[in-house]
Motif scaffolding. Structure first.
Motif, PDB file in Angstrom:
ATOM      1  N   GLU A 138       0.804  -1.225   0.000  1.00  0.00           N
ATOM      2  CA  GLU A 138       0.000   0.000   0.000  1.00  0.00           C
ATOM      3  C   GLU A 138       0.825   1.257   0.000  1.00  0.00           C
ATOM      4  O   GLU A 138       0.302   2.357   0.104  1.00  0.00           O
ATOM      5  CB  GLU A 138      -0.871   0.008   1.246  1.00  0.00           C
ATOM      6  CG  GLU A 138      -1.784  -1.157   1.295  1.00  0.00           C
ATOM      7  CD  GLU A 138      -3.059  -0.795   1.992  1.00  0.00           C
ATOM      8  OE1 GLU A 138      -2.989  -0.004   2.941  1.00  0.00           O
ATOM      9  OE2 GLU A 138      -4.106  -1.295   1.566  1.00  0.00           O
ATOM     10  N   ALA A 152      -5.467 -12.101   0.368  1.00  0.00           N
ATOM     11  CA  ALA A 152      -6.184 -11.030   1.063  1.00  0.00           C
ATOM     12  C   ALA A 152      -7.690 -11.274   1.173  1.00  0.00           C
ATOM     13  O   ALA A 152      -8.256 -11.099   2.254  1.00  0.00           O
ATOM     14  CB  ALA A 152      -5.901  -9.679   0.396  1.00  0.00           C
ATOM     15  N   PRO A 160      -6.235  -5.608   6.184  1.00  0.00           N
ATOM     16  CA  PRO A 160      -6.780  -6.284   5.010  1.00  0.00           C
ATOM     17  C   PRO A 160      -6.579  -5.364   3.822  1.00  0.00           C
ATOM     18  O   PRO A 160      -7.417  -4.555   3.484  1.00  0.00           O
ATOM     19  CB  PRO A 160      -8.263  -6.417   5.343  1.00  0.00           C
ATOM     20  CG  PRO A 160      -8.436  -5.820   6.712  1.00  0.00           C
ATOM     21  CD  PRO A 160      -7.251  -4.978   6.980  1.00  0.00           C
ATOM     22  N   ALA A 161      -5.470  -5.510   3.169  1.00  0.00           N
ATOM     23  CA  ALA A 161      -5.094  -4.574   2.124  1.00  0.00           C
ATOM     24  C   ALA A 161      -5.791  -4.865   0.809  1.00  0.00           C
ATOM     25  O   ALA A 161      -6.032  -6.006   0.463  1.00  0.00           O
ATOM     26  CB  ALA A 161      -3.607  -4.640   1.912  1.00  0.00           C
ATOM     27  N   PRO A 162      -6.115  -3.792   0.101  1.00  0.00           N
ATOM     28  CA  PRO A 162      -6.694  -3.916  -1.234  1.00  0.00           C
ATOM     29  C   PRO A 162      -5.797  -4.731  -2.148  1.00  0.00           C
ATOM     30  O   PRO A 162      -6.264  -5.494  -2.953  1.00  0.00           O
ATOM     31  CB  PRO A 162      -6.757  -2.477  -1.726  1.00  0.00           C
ATOM     32  CG  PRO A 162      -6.860  -1.658  -0.479  1.00  0.00           C
ATOM     33  CD  PRO A 162      -6.060  -2.407   0.538  1.00  0.00           C
TER      34      PRO A 162
END
Lengths: 164, 164
Positions: free
Chosen positions: A51, A114, A160-162
């Motif tokens: 990110e 993810a 919880p990364a894109p």
DNA sequence: TAGAGTTAGTTCAAGCGACAACTTTCGCCG
DNA sequence: CGGCGAAAGTTGTCGCTTGAACTAACTCTA
């Protein structure tokens, strides 16, 4: 030695908080280990890198963002390098420092793991909470964090990364 | 694989919760290790025993109350026995089972270390919260615990014990 | 520019938790 | 009452975290 015991409401909250503090990390770790073959801490490292501009961060910054220590991070990054998920390279200006960058394989790993992790987070936490409670939790955790880390060195990473 | 990402408010709450999940246990462990020479888990064991009739519990019950596992508890109890803080003895009816009882020295240990720990809990958590937030936290944690341990086997132990 | 002090990161030894076997005992069913 | 499966704990092995050195590099000052 100042105040006395906890009040009954505080006591109730405390007992439950302690329970959550022990069971939630274990549950998250278990899910990630089973479905993605890595620990929650390793996941956090990859998520944060994914990110950030250039998917690159210095060791010390990364340690701060993950609420961790340098020795611990050093070991974990070593393992991630061995697996080809991140790579280390020198910082131009400062020969003491080390940059860590997410590799293409690391990015792939995030993309694949993810969604499952986010589902787990929903299942264990947010499905149990009303929208009001989500905001309350946010405020409460912010207040506690302010006590634990007044300097604010450890900035809001992300879990919880894109992994876009 | 169902829902998508977290909403912005959920994301904010999540990032902070994760931070708290990592820093708070570490802070509590550090305080107890420094001031009382034991881990938070060891403290929990003594605290629970001190609040139960006869200061006695079976291994399996104690494991449930501490949100732990039998192997882990077995090792910890062994250490506590070596230090003279608890003692093990047979259960009359069932020769497989083992009772654990707090010794006088263990009781002393609680009396001397509980106040300092309660102060730490206040400092890190409750001083940062309004009475309303305490109740909110209680509800939130109860909801999450319900998801993590639906059976409710792990009953409300207690952390900062009166150790009367 | 030499030296003191600080910062970045790694490495090493020690300790704790997790998981899987293993032993002993109990309950149950024929 | 013989045997089979389940339950209660313990033990052993492995991996990870921690805390203390240790190396290397940078900065500031005299």
């Amino acid at each position: 030695m100042e105040g006395n015991w906890l009040s009954p409401p505080e006591r109730a909250a405390w007992v439950r908080l302690i329970g959550m503090l022990e069971l939630l990390p274990a549950a998250l770790d278990h899910q990630l280990r089973r479905d993605a073959g890595m620990t929650h801490f390793e996941y956090s490292v990859l998520a944060i890198l994914s990110e950030v501009p250039e998917q690159t961060l210095r060791m010390t910054e990364l340690a701060g963002f993950t609420n961790s220590t340098l020795p611990r991070l050093s070991n974990v990054v070593k393992r991630l390098v061995d697996r080809g998920l991140v790579e280390r390279f020198a910082v131009p200006g400062d020969r003491r420092a080390t940059n860590v960058r997410l590799t293409a394989a690391g990015h792939e790993k995030m993309v694949s793991s993810a969604p499952g992790h986010v589902d787990a987070v929903r299942e264990y936490v947010f499905d149990a909470l009303t929208p009001e409670q989500v905001d309350q939790l946010s405020e409460i955790a912010a207040g506690v964090l302010e006590r634990l880390d007044p300097t604010g060195t450890r900035r809001p990473p992300i879990d919880p990364a894109p992994a876009s």
